[in-house]
Design a protein around this motif. Sequence first.
Motif, short mmCIF file in Angstrom:
data_model
loop_
_atom_site.label_atom_id
_atom_site.label_comp_id
_atom_site.label_asym_id
_atom_site.label_seq_id
_atom_site.Cartn_x
_atom_site.Cartn_y
_atom_site.Cartn_z
N GLU A 251 -26.43 2.73 28.70
CA GLU A 251 -27.51 1.75 28.58
C GLU A 251 -27.28 0.98 27.30
O GLU A 251 -26.99 1.56 26.25
CB GLU A 251 -28.88 2.45 28.53
CG GLU A 251 -30.01 1.43 28.30
CD GLU A 251 -31.42 2.03 28.32
OE1 GLU A 251 -31.55 3.28 28.40
OE2 GLU A 251 -32.38 1.24 28.24
N ASN A 311 -31.67 -3.82 29.68
CA ASN A 311 -33.13 -3.96 29.78
C ASN A 311 -33.52 -5.42 29.92
O ASN A 311 -33.05 -6.27 29.16
CB ASN A 311 -33.80 -3.39 28.52
CG ASN A 311 -33.61 -1.90 28.41
OD1 ASN A 311 -34.26 -1.13 29.10
ND2 ASN A 311 -32.68 -1.49 27.56
N GLU A 343 -32.48 -2.99 34.19
CA GLU A 343 -33.64 -2.11 34.06
C GLU A 343 -34.91 -2.95 33.94
O GLU A 343 -35.05 -3.74 33.01
CB GLU A 343 -33.49 -1.20 32.83
CG GLU A 343 -32.43 -0.15 33.02
CD GLU A 343 -32.57 1.01 32.01
OE1 GLU A 343 -33.52 1.02 31.21
OE2 GLU A 343 -31.68 1.89 32.04
N ASP A 373 -37.41 1.35 35.05
CA ASP A 373 -37.45 2.05 33.75
C ASP A 373 -38.82 2.69 33.50
O ASP A 373 -39.81 2.26 34.09
CB ASP A 373 -37.19 1.01 32.65
CG ASP A 373 -36.67 1.62 31.36
OD1 ASP A 373 -36.58 2.86 31.28
OD2 ASP A 373 -36.35 0.85 30.43
N LYS A 394 -35.99 5.68 36.94
CA LYS A 394 -35.64 6.34 35.69
C LYS A 394 -36.87 7.09 35.20
O LYS A 394 -37.87 6.46 34.82
CB LYS A 394 -35.21 5.29 34.67
CG LYS A 394 -34.51 5.86 33.46
CD LYS A 394 -33.86 4.73 32.66
CE LYS A 394 -32.90 5.28 31.64
NZ LYS A 394 -32.22 4.21 30.90
CA CA Z 1 -34.40 1.17 29.27
#
Ligand code: CA
Length: 467
Positions: A251, A311, A343, A373, A394
């Motif tokens: 990530e 993200n 995400e 997320d 997630k």
């Molecule tokens: Ca994240």
Amino acid sequence: MDSIRNPFKTGVLWPNGQSGFNLHITQRKRAEEEIKNLAFYDPLTQLPNRRLLMDRLKQALASSARSGREGALLFIDLDNFKALNDTLGHDVGDLLLQQVAQRLESCVREGDTVARLGGDEFVVMLEDLSEDDLESAAQAETVGDKILSTLNQPYQFATHEHRSTPSIGVTLFSDHAQNQDELLKQADIAMYQAKKAGRNSLRFFDPQMQETITVRASLESDLRRAVAEQKEFQLFYQVQVDSSGGPVGAEALLRWQHPERGMVSPAEFIPLAEETGLILPLGHWVMATACRQLAAWVAQPETAHLTLAVNVSVKQFHLPTFVEEVLTLIGHFKIDPAKLELEITESMLLGNVDDIIAKMTTLKARGISFSMDDFGTGYSSLQYLKRLPLDQLKIDQSFVCDIATDDSDKAIVRTIIAMAQSLNLNVIAEGVETEEQRQLLLNKGCAIYQGYLFGRPVPIEQFEALL
Ligand code: CA
Ligand code: C2E
Ligand code: CA
């Protein structure tokens, strides 16, 4: 001699018996009076206006510095005044303001000032309170409470009874060193806090509050500069592993290396970036940097298989050019779209869900995948979840954190995993810090993990060395 200096002294008599000279004086006096009125008083309520208030505040500060006695400013704003104006008209609005003015005057002592700043904003200035902070705060609060209850009494307009409430912000002053504009601003900020606290209430200005505001303002200007220069940002990479501990991806997590503040956490500046719109250029930088990294990974056998999760903020996703932006970067860096994972968070579902789904569908058709997320912390209904073209859930780190000790967290994790399986989605757990947590997750069917147990977010050189 006399007649030269003052020709009116010998002026003729006017029919009503007044001399021309006298009329002139009266007219001039009246004009002066009128100008003074207009300059210092509000025509609607006859209360002192902002200028006169500021003048009196200046004197009050000087006298407070001499006497040591504190004073207070109460900033009063009527709740929902605009609604009254819009529904019953400005004439009724004016009547209310006049009645409020009278009631305010009935709440204070002779020497205190009630002023109207404009609109539905009034200020009450109290002088000669105690020399002691707490005591003078209590005195100001007593007057504030009296104002609250007085203004809460119903108002009568012809046949119509109206109810109105105020929000009141209070700040104390005690010395000459304080600036009048600053004080008024403090009272205004406190009033705003009273509004936020649900209206019809009173709040004191808290220096802590001011501090927060100042810090925020300087962080914002620094962020603006940094985004323009694009030199202080860096992406860190945190490894994601499968059940055998082998790396499957990473990530990308943003870092801001500030010249004086040091490393500023994204938790601190991402919300600010979102509020100010700076997240758009910043998010673009993140996406471009991540795509460049993916291109570099493909060129090396040890990293060619890795996926990279990025993200994406709600604001960024809602940008009309977002899809095009991502596809352009993919084309530019010639990367495999299947290696890019976006995400998103459940907060996206609060806006235009159809727009979100359309964008996700377009990107997904090109091979890009989506991960939800912080899953479990938001408001997703299963219904929405089914409509979204997701690939992965997630599990939020807050559930993972207590999974070993908290039975309800255990149950939540089990439910999320079952839900993912029924929707045919992958599951990843974040914030995995201990072997025990990993084992529990594995037993429940979660086979991909991210967390300090496997590696912290680190700069690219360290990340590649770790592999
Ligand atoms: Ca994240
Ligand atoms: P997030 O997306 O939930 O990222 C996970 C956060 O948990 C990261 O904090 C990470 O450092 C931290 N973390 C990872 N493993 C562990 C662990 O085992 N234990 C604990 N206690 N924490 C762990 P970080 O890097 O400070 O990021 C905070 C948040 O900032 C992120 O939360 C994300 O919402 C946001 N963010 C970071 N980078 C970006 C970005 O490029 N764009 C956007 N829009 N938001 C970003
Ligand atoms: Ca997260």
